[in-house]
Write a protein that holds these residues in place. Structure first.
Motif: not given
Lengths: 492, 492
Positions: A141-147
Motif C-alpha cells: 500500500r506504500d507503493l509506488p513511492l513517487l518522489v
C-alpha cells in the motif's frame, strides 16, 4: 569587458564562454569550479523548473527534501555507487572554526571539533534517500513511492565550464520505488519521455532517446536511459538520464515490502535527473554570433519594446501608446519589457537584447506615432516588418509561436544532417574528425571495442537508440557480427 | 508508531514533535540535526514559496543563485559577521575519499586531497554575495540591485528540533544594494511589511512588527527588523527578519559606485530572510489535540471527499456524483482529493485528515445519495452540516474563507490576551512564569539590564514594537528612566 563576441567559427568554446558571461547568465565565483547564476540566467532556470515540475506532478510525483550531507558509511552500502560517486566529492570533516591565536583576525579549523564520521556533500542522493525509504515502505500500500527533489549537488570536477560542468550545480532528482520490475521499467521510460518532450517542446532542442552502453551507465543502475542532443559544433550533449536501478539500492538498504500475498519482497527502483547543464545545451543549440537565441517558451522576456525619440514630449507620446500594447500583450500571457531608460541609445539597446536573445523586439519612433505603426523584429532570423498598431498584439503572439517552431525545425535539420551512417572505421574516423555529429555504426557490443574506439577517436557511444532497427552488420572496428547500429560522438 | 497524539496540556513540546512526524511533515534523518521534509510538509513549503516569491517579484526583486561554499577568508572580511556565523558551521577540508587499504570495503578521506583553503558551507550568504557584488556594481545605474536567493543553509546547532532549529534548513535570503541610506532603510522596512502581510494573510498568524535590541541584532547589521509571533504555549517565535546593514559589507568588500555627480561612494545594503521555521510557527499557532489545523490558503489539500459505502455498486454511484463536485471545486481553483481507497475505513480516513489538518471534509453516504445531500465538516471547529449537493461548491468556497478568517481571529485574540503590561519586576516574573506570552515593560536601554533579566527569567527582548507609544516610565529592573515599553518573552 568588451562588447565584442568571438565568432563561433573562430573559436566555438571561447564564443560559448564569452556569451554566458556577456549575456548576464552566469559567471565564475570565488570558489573553484562553482558558478554564480545571475538573475537573467536564473530566470531561464525558473522557467525550466516550472514546466518540468508541472510535468512531474502531472505524472503523479510529489516533491520532498532530503539532507545535503550523506554520512560516509551510507556510501559504502552500495558498492558501485560508492565507486562512481563517493570519490571526487566535498568532504566535511569539522563543525567549527575558531580565531587563530597565532594569526590575529584569521580563522582556523578548531581541531577539537572533528566529526566522528565524515559527511559527504551529496553528489547525488540515492544513498541518503534509500536509507530513508527503508522507514517509509512496509506494505504494497506504500507503493509506488513517487518522489522528486529540487536540490544542489556537488561533484569535485577538475575541469569545469559554466553550466556544462561545475563543481556545484542545481538539478532535480526523482527517486521512485515500485512493487514490480515492470512498473519500475515503465517509470524509467516514462521519465525519459517526459524529458524528451520537455527538450523538444520547450527548449526546441531535438534529442535522440536511447539507452547507455554498460560503460556509460550510471553507477548502481541496471539500465540508463538518456536523451542526447547535438550542439552546433558537432559535439553531443547528454541532456537528461533516467535509470532503472533494479533492486540494487533496495538490497543495499534492505528495503522490503509485504506483498498482497503476504510475502516479503525487495522493491524496484528508478532515479532520473536533469540539471542546469540544460542551459548550456539551450545556448549551444540555437545561439549565433550576435548572441543568445532563446525559445519563446523559456525566454524570461519574450518581447522588448524600445522607444526611439527626441525629447521628453516624444517619449511621453510613445509611452502612452506603448502602455496599451504592453497591457494587451500581458493579457495574452506574454512577458514584455518596455525599456525607456534614458541612459542608453536605441542602438545600444538593440544590441543588448540581441545579445540576450529576446525573441521579439518592437521599436516605436516618431514616424510610427504618426502612421499608427510599430517595427517588429524577430531575433532568430533578424527579419523586420512594419505593422499596424492595431494588429501588433496578434502578430507578435503568432510570431512567438513561429519562432519556437522555426528554431526547432532548424536545429532538427542540423541534427538530422549530422547523423551519418558509416560502415568502415576509416569512414568513422573521417566523419568524427571532419564533419562531427553522431556516427551510426555497428558495434560488437563489448566494452573493449568501445574503449578502443574512444582511445583512437575520442568518440564514445552516446546511446543505443530506442528506435534502432534490427539490421545485420559487422562491427566497425573488429568486424564481429552486430545487429544494431549505435550512435557514437564526441561529447561534452 | 502509535496513532495516539500527546495532548498539548500534557506536554506541549512532545505534542509538537509527535505531530510533525505523525502528520507526515518531516522526520529526523541519519545526519545529526538535519531533517527530511516529507512530501506533505514540503507541499506546505511550496505553497509558502509560491506566495512569497510572487510578493518579492511584485516588489521588484529577481532570483539568482550563489555558491554553497564560502572560502574561509571571505568570512574574515566582515568581522562581526565572522564572529556571528563562521563559528558553528560545517567545514569542508578535503575533496576526495579513497578506498581504505587497511579496511576493505570502507572509504576514508584521501590525505593528499586537502584543500588549500577550507570552505565553509554557507550559514548565510552575505560574504560570498558581497564579494560578487563588487563586480556587478560600478555606477549609480547599477543600483538598486534587488536580488533574492532560495537556498539551503547550514548552522551547526547543538540542540535541534524539526523545522524550528535544524542544522540544515531551507530559506530565502534577499540581498540588496542601494545608492542611499534612506533607500536601504525603506527597503528593509518594506520587506518587514511583506513578511508581516504574508504571515497574517496567508499563515493566519498575527505578528508584532518591531526592531531588535542591539544584543539580538544580526551580526553585521546596523538595525534588525523582525516579525514576532506567539505560540500557543506562550513562547514567542521570531518568524522573519529584515536587516539594514548600513555600509558594513560594502566597506568590508570594497563595493563602491560612481554617483551621478561622479563621486565614488560606498553602497548601502539590506538582507532579509524567512525559512522552513515558518512551518513550525504555522503548526504551533493553530493546531490542536486532534492534529494539524492548516490555513486554507496554504493547505496542500483544501478539501477531502470521503465516500461511505457498502459494496462496489454504492461506491460507483457515489463516485459519479463526487466527480461533478470535484470538477466544480477545481474550476474554482480549490484543491480537492477524493479518497476512495478501499484499504481504509471512513473512520480511519476521518482521523487521518483531521491529523493532517485538511480544512474541509465532505462525506457522502447512501442516504446522501438518496437525499441529494453531502455532509460538510470544518476542521477548525469540528462543526458539521448537511447541505444540498447543488449548493456544496458555493458553501465550501465560502467556508474556506471563513476558516482562514476564523483561525486568524482566534490566534489574534490569544495573542492580544497575552500581551501584558507590567510595571514591577515582581509582576514581570509572575507573568513570564505563570501566564506566558509577551510582557510589555519599560527597559533602560542597556545590554547589561537585558542580560540580567534574561539570566533571572529566561525572557529576552523580542522587539521594540514599531508602534510603541512614547510614554514616560522607569525600567522594570533598574528603575532608570525609559520612554518606551518593549516586548519581552521566552522564545523558541
Amino acid at each position: 569587458m568588451s562588447k565584442h563576441l568571438t565568432k563561433r567559427a573562430e573559436d566555438y568554446s571561447k564564443w560559448y564562454n564569452e556569451l554566458v558571461v556577456k549575456a548576464d547568465l552566469a559567471e565564475n565565483s570565488a570558489v573553484r569550479g562553482c558558478m554564480v547564476i545571475k538573475p537573467y540566467g536564473f530566470a531561464i532556470w525558473e522557467n525550466m523548473q516550472k514546466e518540468l515540475d508541472r510535468m512531474f506532478k502531472e505524472t503523479g510525483h510529489q516533491n520532498a527534501y532530503f539532507p545535503l550531507f550523506v554520512p560516509k558509511s551510507l556510501f559504502e552500502a552500495e558498492e558501485k555507487n560508492a565507486e562512481g560517486f563517493a570519490k571526487e566529492c566535498a568532504v566535511v570533516t569539522h563543525y567549527r572554526l575558531q580565531n587563530d591565536p597565532d594569526n590575529e583576525g584569521k580563522l582556523r579549523v578548531d581541531p577539537e571539533a572533528k566529526l566522528e564520521e565524515e559527511l559527504v556533500v551529496r553528489p547525488t542522493s540515492e544513498a541518503i534517500i534509500w536509507n530513508t525509504y527503508k522507514g517509509w515502505i512496509q506494505s504494497h500500500r506504500d507503493l509506488p513511492l513517487l518522489v522528486n527533489q529540487w536540490a544542489n549537488v556537488v561533484r569535485w570536477e577538475m575541469r569545469t565550464r559554466l553550466f556544462l560542468r561545475t563543481a556545484e550545480f542545481l538539478w532535480q532528482e526523482g527517486h521512485t520505488a515500485h512493487a514490480t520490475k515492470a512498473e519500475a521499467i515503465a517509470e524509467a521510460r516514462q521519465m525519459q519521455e517526459v524529458y524528451a518532450t520537455f527538450a523538444e517542446e520547450f527548449m526546441a532542442m531535438p534529442v535522440v532517446k536511447g539507452a547507455k552502453s554498460e560503460s556509460e551507465r550510471f553507477a548502481g543502475a541496471d539500465d540508463t536511459l538518456t536523451i542526447e542532443a547535438l550542439m552546433q559544433d558537432g559535439k553531443a550533449l547528454q541532456a537528461g538520464t533516467s535509470h532503472f536501478l533494479g533492486q540494487n539500492f533496495a538490497k543495499a538498504f534492505d528495503v522490503k515490502y509485504t506483498s498482497k500475498e503476504g510475502k516479503q519482497e525487495y522493491v524496484w527502483a528508478t532515479s532520473w535527473g536533469v540539471s542546469t547543464r540544460l542551459i548550456g545545451g539551450l545556448i549551444m543549440t540555437h545561439s549565433d554570433d550576435a548572441g543568445l537565441v532563446l525559445p519563446p517558451k523559456l525566454a524570461p522576456i519574450q518581447v522588448v519594446i524600445v522607444p526611439i525619440y527626441k525629447g521628453q514630449e516624444q517619449l511621453n507620446a510613445i509611452s502612452e501608446k506603448v502602455a496599451i500594447i504592453v497591457q494587451d500583450l500581458r493579457a495574452k500571457g506574454i512577458s514584455v519589457k518596455f525599456d525607456d531608460r534614458d541612459t542608453f541609445r536605441p542602438g545600444a539597446k538593440f544590441a543588448e537584447y540581441e545579445l540576450k536573445g529576446v525573441p521579439v523586439r518592437i521599436a516605436m519612433g516618431n514616424r510610427d506615432l504618426e502612421n499608427g505603426t510599430v517595427e517588429v523584429a524577430r531575433r532568430d532570423t533578424f527579419e523586420k516588418q512594419t505593422v499596424s498598431r492595431d494588429e501588433v498584439v496578434e502578430i507578435v503572439a503568432n510570431l512567438l509561436e513561429e519562432i519556437q517552431e522555426n528554431i526547432y525545425t532548424k536545429a532538427l535539420a542540423f541534427r538530422n544532417d549530422h547523423i551519418t551512417e558509416v560502415n568502415t572505421f576509416e569512414e568513422f574516423k573521417d566523419v568524427i574528425e571532419n564533419k562531427g555529429g553522431f556516427v551510426a555504426a555497428h558495434w560488437d557490443g563489448t566494452m573493449e571495442t568501445e574503449d578502443k574506439i574512444k582511445e583512437l577517436t575520442k568518440a564514445t557511444i552516446r546511446c543505443i537508440p530506442n528506435d534502432a532497427k534490427e539490421e545485420e552488420g559487422t562491427c566497425v572496428l573488429t568486424g564481429k557480427p552486430s545487429r544494431k547500429r549505435v550512435l557514437f560522438a564526441k561529447a561534452y
